[in-house]
Design a protein around this motif. Structure first.
Motif, PDB file in Angstrom:
ATOM      1  N   ALA A  88      37.825  33.713  35.599  1.00 12.75           N
ATOM      2  CA  ALA A  88      37.659  35.109  36.008  1.00 12.75           C
ATOM      3  C   ALA A  88      36.602  35.267  37.090  1.00 12.75           C
ATOM      4  CB  ALA A  88      37.303  35.961  34.801  1.00 12.75           C
ATOM      5  N   GLY A  89      36.186  34.205  37.697  1.00 12.58           N
ATOM      6  CA  GLY A  89      35.240  34.311  38.789  1.00 12.58           C
ATOM      7  C   GLY A  89      33.784  34.336  38.353  1.00 12.58           C
ATOM      8  N   GLU A  90      33.487  34.036  37.075  1.00 14.39           N
ATOM      9  CA  GLU A  90      32.093  34.020  36.691  1.00 14.39           C
ATOM     10  C   GLU A  90      31.444  32.728  37.165  1.00 14.39           C
ATOM     11  OE1 GLU A  90      34.164  32.496  32.923  1.00 14.39           O
ATOM     12  OE2 GLU A  90      34.533  34.062  34.363  1.00 14.39           O
ATOM     13  N   ALA A  91      30.170  32.789  37.399  1.00 15.24           N
ATOM     14  CA  ALA A  91      29.445  31.665  37.983  1.00 15.24           C
ATOM     15  C   ALA A  91      29.608  30.403  37.143  1.00 15.24           C
ATOM     16  CB  ALA A  91      27.972  32.017  38.106  1.00 15.24           C
ATOM     17  N   GLY A  92      29.974  29.343  37.781  1.00 15.26           N
ATOM     18  CA  GLY A  92      30.038  28.046  37.135  1.00 15.26           C
ATOM     19  C   GLY A  92      31.316  27.761  36.373  1.00 15.26           C
ATOM     20  N   ALA A 135      43.811  35.406  28.311  1.00 15.57           N
ATOM     21  CA  ALA A 135      43.867  33.949  28.386  1.00 15.57           C
ATOM     22  C   ALA A 135      43.058  33.427  29.564  1.00 15.57           C
ATOM     23  CB  ALA A 135      45.316  33.483  28.498  1.00 15.57           C
ATOM     24  N   GLN A 136      43.177  34.079  30.709  1.00 11.75           N
ATOM     25  CA  GLN A 136      42.410  33.641  31.875  1.00 11.75           C
ATOM     26  C   GLN A 136      40.914  33.815  31.648  1.00 11.75           C
ATOM     27  OE1 GLN A 136      44.364  35.740  35.166  1.00 11.75           O
ATOM     28  NE2 GLN A 136      44.914  33.720  35.945  1.00 11.75           N
ATOM     29  N   LEU A 137      40.524  34.931  31.049  1.00 10.94           N
ATOM     30  CA  LEU A 137      39.105  35.142  30.773  1.00 10.94           C
ATOM     31  C   LEU A 137      38.583  34.111  29.785  1.00 10.94           C
ATOM     32  CD1 LEU A 137      39.002  39.023  30.557  1.00 10.94           C
ATOM     33  CD2 LEU A 137      37.763  37.613  32.207  1.00 10.94           C
ATOM     34  N   ALA A 138      39.341  33.858  28.723  1.00 12.81           N
ATOM     35  CA  ALA A 138      38.900  32.902  27.704  1.00 12.81           C
ATOM     36  C   ALA A 138      38.791  31.491  28.261  1.00 12.81           C
ATOM     37  CB  ALA A 138      39.859  32.925  26.516  1.00 12.81           C
ATOM     38  N   ARG A 139      39.661  31.149  29.220  1.00  9.39           N
ATOM     39  CA  ARG A 139      39.614  29.819  29.832  1.00  9.39           C
ATOM     40  C   ARG A 139      38.559  29.712  30.912  1.00  9.39           C
ATOM     41  NH1 ARG A 139      45.390  30.078  30.511  1.00  9.39           N
ATOM     42  NH2 ARG A 139      44.902  30.229  32.711  1.00  9.39           N
ATOM     43  N   LEU A 163      42.394  44.176  36.909  1.00 11.50           N
ATOM     44  CA  LEU A 163      42.845  44.331  38.293  1.00 11.50           C
ATOM     45  C   LEU A 163      41.756  43.952  39.292  1.00 11.50           C
ATOM     46  CD1 LEU A 163      44.887  47.658  38.087  1.00 11.50           C
ATOM     47  CD2 LEU A 163      45.774  45.375  38.574  1.00 11.50           C
ATOM     48  N   LEU A 164      40.531  44.401  39.035  1.00 14.81           N
ATOM     49  CA  LEU A 164      39.438  44.070  39.959  1.00 14.81           C
ATOM     50  C   LEU A 164      39.110  42.580  39.934  1.00 14.81           C
ATOM     51  CD1 LEU A 164      37.066  47.136  39.455  1.00 14.81           C
ATOM     52  CD2 LEU A 164      38.417  46.586  41.482  1.00 14.81           C
ATOM     53  N   ILE A 165      39.241  41.968  38.773  1.00 16.60           N
ATOM     54  CA  ILE A 165      38.972  40.528  38.678  1.00 16.60           C
ATOM     55  C   ILE A 165      40.077  39.732  39.379  1.00 16.60           C
ATOM     56  CG2 ILE A 165      38.890  38.559  37.089  1.00 16.60           C
ATOM     57  CD1 ILE A 165      37.461  40.433  35.098  1.00 16.60           C
ATOM     58  N   HIS A 166      41.335  40.001  39.016  1.00 14.90           N
ATOM     59  CA  HIS A 166      42.433  39.162  39.477  1.00 14.90           C
ATOM     60  C   HIS A 166      42.998  39.555  40.840  1.00 14.90           C
ATOM     61  CE1 HIS A 166      42.195  37.239  35.639  1.00 14.90           C
ATOM     62  NE2 HIS A 166      42.468  38.360  35.005  1.00 14.90           N
ATOM     63  N   ALA A 167      43.083  40.845  41.116  1.00 19.69           N
ATOM     64  CA  ALA A 167      43.671  41.268  42.398  1.00 19.69           C
ATOM     65  C   ALA A 167      42.638  41.315  43.515  1.00 19.69           C
ATOM     66  CB  ALA A 167      44.339  42.637  42.250  1.00 19.69           C
ATOM     67  N   VAL A 168      41.468  41.866  43.202  1.00 22.06           N
ATOM     68  CA  VAL A 168      40.448  42.049  44.247  1.00 22.06           C
ATOM     69  C   VAL A 168      39.499  40.856  44.328  1.00 22.06           C
ATOM     70  CG1 VAL A 168      38.633  43.601  45.097  1.00 22.06           C
ATOM     71  CG2 VAL A 168      40.648  44.556  43.993  1.00 22.06           C
ATOM     72  N   GLY A 169      39.284  40.155  43.213  1.00 30.15           N
ATOM     73  CA  GLY A 169      38.440  38.968  43.230  1.00 30.15           C
ATOM     74  C   GLY A 169      36.978  39.223  42.915  1.00 30.15           C
ATOM     75  N   ILE A 170      36.665  40.324  42.239  1.00 25.65           N
ATOM     76  CA  ILE A 170      35.273  40.627  41.878  1.00 25.65           C
ATOM     77  C   ILE A 170      34.888  39.798  40.663  1.00 25.65           C
ATOM     78  CG2 ILE A 170      33.705  42.436  41.069  1.00 25.65           C
ATOM     79  CD1 ILE A 170      35.308  44.409  42.745  1.00 25.65           C
ATOM     80  N   ALA A 171      33.698  39.242  40.670  1.00 25.44           N
ATOM     81  CA  ALA A 171      33.221  38.407  39.569  1.00 25.44           C
ATOM     82  C   ALA A 171      33.035  39.248  38.307  1.00 25.44           C
ATOM     83  CB  ALA A 171      31.903  37.734  39.941  1.00 25.44           C
ATOM     84  N   LEU A 172      33.225  38.624  37.153  1.00 24.81           N
ATOM     85  CA  LEU A 172      33.180  39.307  35.866  1.00 24.81           C
ATOM     86  C   LEU A 172      31.889  40.092  35.665  1.00 24.81           C
ATOM     87  CD1 LEU A 172      34.486  39.810  33.113  1.00 24.81           C
ATOM     88  CD2 LEU A 172      33.401  37.717  32.330  1.00 24.81           C
ATOM     89  N   PRO A 229      27.615  34.770  31.052  1.00 23.66           N
ATOM     90  CA  PRO A 229      28.957  35.076  31.581  1.00 23.66           C
ATOM     91  C   PRO A 229      30.094  34.582  30.685  1.00 23.66           C
ATOM     92  CG  PRO A 229      27.557  34.322  33.353  1.00 23.66           C
ATOM     93  CD  PRO A 229      26.770  34.160  32.071  1.00 23.66           C
ATOM     94  N   ARG A 230      29.904  33.441  30.055  1.00 23.91           N
ATOM     95  CA  ARG A 230      30.933  32.895  29.159  1.00 23.91           C
ATOM     96  C   ARG A 230      31.146  33.809  27.956  1.00 23.91           C
ATOM     97  NH1 ARG A 230      34.754  31.030  29.883  1.00 23.91           N
ATOM     98  NH2 ARG A 230      35.829  29.632  28.548  1.00 23.91           N
ATOM     99  N   ALA A 231      30.041  34.292  27.358  1.00 19.87           N
ATOM    100  CA  ALA A 231      30.136  35.204  26.212  1.00 19.87           C
ATOM    101  C   ALA A 231      30.765  36.528  26.636  1.00 19.87           C
ATOM    102  CB  ALA A 231      28.750  35.440  25.617  1.00 19.87           C
ATOM    103  N   LEU A 232      30.402  37.002  27.812  1.00 16.41           N
ATOM    104  CA  LEU A 232      30.970  38.240  28.334  1.00 16.41           C
ATOM    105  C   LEU A 232      32.479  38.083  28.544  1.00 16.41           C
ATOM    106  CD1 LEU A 232      30.142  41.080  29.228  1.00 16.41           C
ATOM    107  CD2 LEU A 232      29.754  40.152  31.515  1.00 16.41           C
ATOM    108  N   ALA A 233      32.899  36.947  29.085  1.00 17.93           N
ATOM    109  CA  ALA A 233      34.334  36.692  29.292  1.00 17.93           C
ATOM    110  C   ALA A 233      35.072  36.663  27.966  1.00 17.93           C
ATOM    111  CB  ALA A 233      34.530  35.375  30.040  1.00 17.93           C
TER     112      ALA A 233
END
Length: 157
Positions: free
Chosen positions: A11-15, A4-8, A54-63, A131-135
């Motif tokens: 997830a830290g992707e640009a823009g 759900a977070q990725l689809a919305r 985990l890397l996206i949400h806990a550590v904060g790395i961009a998608l 990035p949107r398609a990847l998410a």
């Protein structure tokens, strides 16, 4: 929740969302690694399935950047998990002549060859997709994996 977070677009992707700070502290990264290692070995799911959210949400790395460190962790958790299942296996091989402990070496070799040959395609797609398609692709994968796990583990009626 990760899907759900990725689809919305959170997830830290640009823009798509405000830039999240990296949390590369020892407690956060060690805890993330411990969670991935424990659940990967416990459930037999690839470390990447756990590492990406985990890397996206806990550590904060961009998608777009999460695949490389996730794969690095997968190498380590896979090697450690395989070694543990080799050591913990039965005295008699699972498949005579082709297994060591619980690890079927022939199947592992074929799977490794396929993964090795396909990794360039995945890397290329990661860098070319918006990035949107990847998410959305990650979100769909998480939903499908979750639905499969639920469907295959429901008690019979």
């Amino acid at each position: 929740a990760s899907a759900a977070q990725l689809a919305r677009g959170h997830a830290g992707e640009a823009g798509a969302a405000p830039e999240r700070p990296l949390r590369l502290t020892l407690p956060v990264t060690a805890g993330t690694g411990a969670a991935a290692g424990t659940f990967s070995a416990l459930m037999g799911v690839g470390g990447g399935v756990l590492m990406v959210p985990l890397l996206i949400h806990a550590v904060g790395i961009a998608l777009r950047c999460v695949a490389a460190p996730s794969l690095g962790v997968v190498v380590i958790t896979s090697a450690a998990g395989s070694a543990a299942y080799m050591a913990a296996g039965p005295e008699l091989p699972v498949r005579p002549g082709w297994s060591l402990g619980y690890v079927d070496l022939a199947a592992a070799a074929v799977l490794a060859a396929g993964a090795f040959l396909a990794v360039r395609l995945g890397t290329s797609l990661n860098q070319r997709l918006h990035p949107r398609a990847l998410a959305r692709l990650f979100a769909a994968l998480f939903v499908l994996q979750g639905a499969y796990l639920v469907a295959t583990n429901l008690p019979p009626f």
